[in-house]
Design an enzyme around this catalytic site. Structure first.
Site, short mmCIF file in Angstrom:
data_model
loop_
_atom_site.label_atom_id
_atom_site.label_comp_id
_atom_site.label_asym_id
_atom_site.label_seq_id
_atom_site.Cartn_x
_atom_site.Cartn_y
_atom_site.Cartn_z
N CYS A 101 -29.89 -9.97 47.16
CA CYS A 101 -28.59 -10.52 46.76
C CYS A 101 -28.46 -10.55 45.23
CB CYS A 101 -28.43 -11.94 47.31
SG CYS A 101 -26.93 -12.78 46.72
N CYS A 105 -28.19 -14.31 43.62
CA CYS A 105 -29.32 -15.25 43.60
C CYS A 105 -29.99 -15.18 42.23
CB CYS A 105 -30.32 -14.90 44.69
SG CYS A 105 -29.79 -15.33 46.37
N HIS A 155 -28.61 -19.57 48.37
CA HIS A 155 -27.97 -18.45 49.06
C HIS A 155 -27.39 -18.84 50.41
CE1 HIS A 155 -27.40 -14.16 50.13
NE2 HIS A 155 -27.78 -14.54 51.34
N ASN A 164 -12.87 -16.31 48.55
CA ASN A 164 -12.81 -15.68 49.87
C ASN A 164 -14.11 -16.02 50.58
OD1 ASN A 164 -10.42 -14.30 49.15
ND2 ASN A 164 -11.58 -12.62 48.28
N HIS A 204 -23.55 -14.73 49.50
CA HIS A 204 -23.85 -15.87 48.62
C HIS A 204 -22.57 -16.66 48.33
CE1 HIS A 204 -26.80 -17.53 45.63
NE2 HIS A 204 -25.69 -18.08 45.19
N HIS A 247 -19.71 -17.96 46.58
CA HIS A 247 -19.12 -17.62 45.29
C HIS A 247 -17.62 -17.45 45.42
CE1 HIS A 247 -19.11 -13.62 47.12
NE2 HIS A 247 -18.31 -13.21 46.15
N GLN A 279 -14.00 -16.08 42.78
CA GLN A 279 -13.64 -15.16 41.70
C GLN A 279 -12.51 -15.76 40.86
OE1 GLN A 279 -13.61 -10.82 42.75
NE2 GLN A 279 -13.72 -11.58 44.84
#
Length: 358
Positions: free
Chosen positions: A70, A73, A116, A156, A167, A169, A171
């Site tokens: 990933c 991470c 994660h 999303n 993971h 997250h 944007q």
């Protein structure tokens, strides 16, 4: 909050946001990366008047890597990632495969936690508050870029949404124009003000608070399913004191936000039922969480309104309409932008109240 800015091996900016003032972030990106080269381009549709970002370089972006590869991470020994340090609280960096770049704007990735296997709903209130601080700081910084007119923070979640990295997250897109959705809101705002002399956002929130679609009514925030919800389960979250953007939130609203938002996310994960002992009976609910902020540029074509007339709010919705079934944007939605919702907003609001934390 402590903010530390550094650079990745290819020149992209990386910012750490730490809850501890004594955090030290001096790890160096050891990857042999070439400078980023993008082909992002904005093209205007002459018929619809909207914009399309053409970004062919995104075809090569990372796609569902195994967990031990990933890129979000922390780096670990010789396993090098986008985060050079061995741990982090919140990290933000320029997207390696941006939809918008240069004169066409900017795209950033926001990593909510180094864990994660977590999700935003698993964060503590302190962690969620730090994410809010990061969103606010990035909104302020990006608004000063000459190519940026509007800042959009969003998440999303779920493969059904199209997420390619598991993971936790989100944007941030910094657009060089006012987005079509915001332009529609501004047009309605101006028309309502001209016709009534009142603020449309204020009237909508007042009407919803008096009705049956309220999901959560806290001291400084209110959440409701809108009267004309487009999605099966859709919640709009407003601060009770109207502000145009995240920068305008006062300390009381900022302090209460993590509690309110985490509760909403946890309810979303309970919409479609729980197993024995409260265990989740299926995969986490896929969703999109989107902050709507006023543009920072001139509100051209919307006479009579200004930035302070706009109301910051968050829209949270899922494309899942029932257990195991998704809402697809088919002919009417994709072809004519006319949504058809199978779940009555009143029923959605009732369900979201039923799954409240005890």
């Amino acid at each position: 909050m402590k903010k530390t800015s550094t650079r990745l091996a290819d020149g992209r900016e990386l910012i750490y946001y730490d809850s501890r003032d004594d955090a030290v972030r001096d790890a160096v990106d050891r990857r042999p990366l070439d400078p980023i080269s993008t082909t992002a381009e904005i093209r205007r549709d002459p018929l619809l008047g909207d914009a399309v970002a053409i970004a062919s370089h995104r075809q090569g972006r990372t796609y569902h890597p195994p967990a031990d590869e990933c890129p979000l991470c922390p780096s670990d020994g010789e396993r090098l990632s986008e985060i050079p340090d061995s741990s982090y609280d919140v990290a933000v960096f320029e997207n390696r495969f941006p939809s918008l770049a240069g004169d066409a704007g900017r795209c950033e990735v926001v990593c909510f936690t180094s864990d994660h296997d977590a999700s935003f709903a698993d964060l503590t209130e302190e962690q969620a508050g730090l994410v809010l601080d990061a969103w606010t700081d990035r909104t302020a910084e990006l608004s000063h870029l000459p190519s940026v007119e509007q800042v959009f923070c969003f998440e999303n979640r779920g493969a059904e949404i199209g997420v390619t990295l598991g993971h936790p997250h989100g944007q941030i897109y910094a657009y060089p124009f006012t987005t079509p959705r915001t332009s529609l809101m501004l047009r309605s705002l101006a028309a309502h003000k001209e016709a009534t002399g009142r603020n449309l956002f204020d009237d909508v929130v007042a009407d919803e608070r008096a009705g049956e679609r309220v999901v959560l009514d806290a001291e400084h925030w209110v959440a409701f399913v809108p009267y004309s919800a487009h999605w099966p389960y859709e919640v709009h979250l407003y601060p009770k004191r109207r502000v145009p953007d995240l920068l305008g939130l006062d300390e009381a609203a900022r302090t209460e936000f993590p509690q309110v938002y985490l509760e909403l996310l946890r309810r979303f994960d309970r919409i479609f039922g729980e197993g024995e002992g409260g265990a989740r009976s299926e995969a986490l609910t896929p969703y999109i969480s989107a902050w709507h902020q006023a543009p920072f540029g001139a509100l051209e074509g919307h006479d009579g309104v200004n930035r302070d007339d706009f109301a910051l709010h968050l829209e949270l919705f899922t494309i899942r309409r029932t257990s195991g079934k998704l809402k697809f944007l088919a002919g009417s939605e994709s072809g004519m932008s006319v949504f058809i919702n199978d779940v009555p907003p009143e029923a959605a609001a009732q369900r979201l109240r039923e799954v409240a934390s005890s």
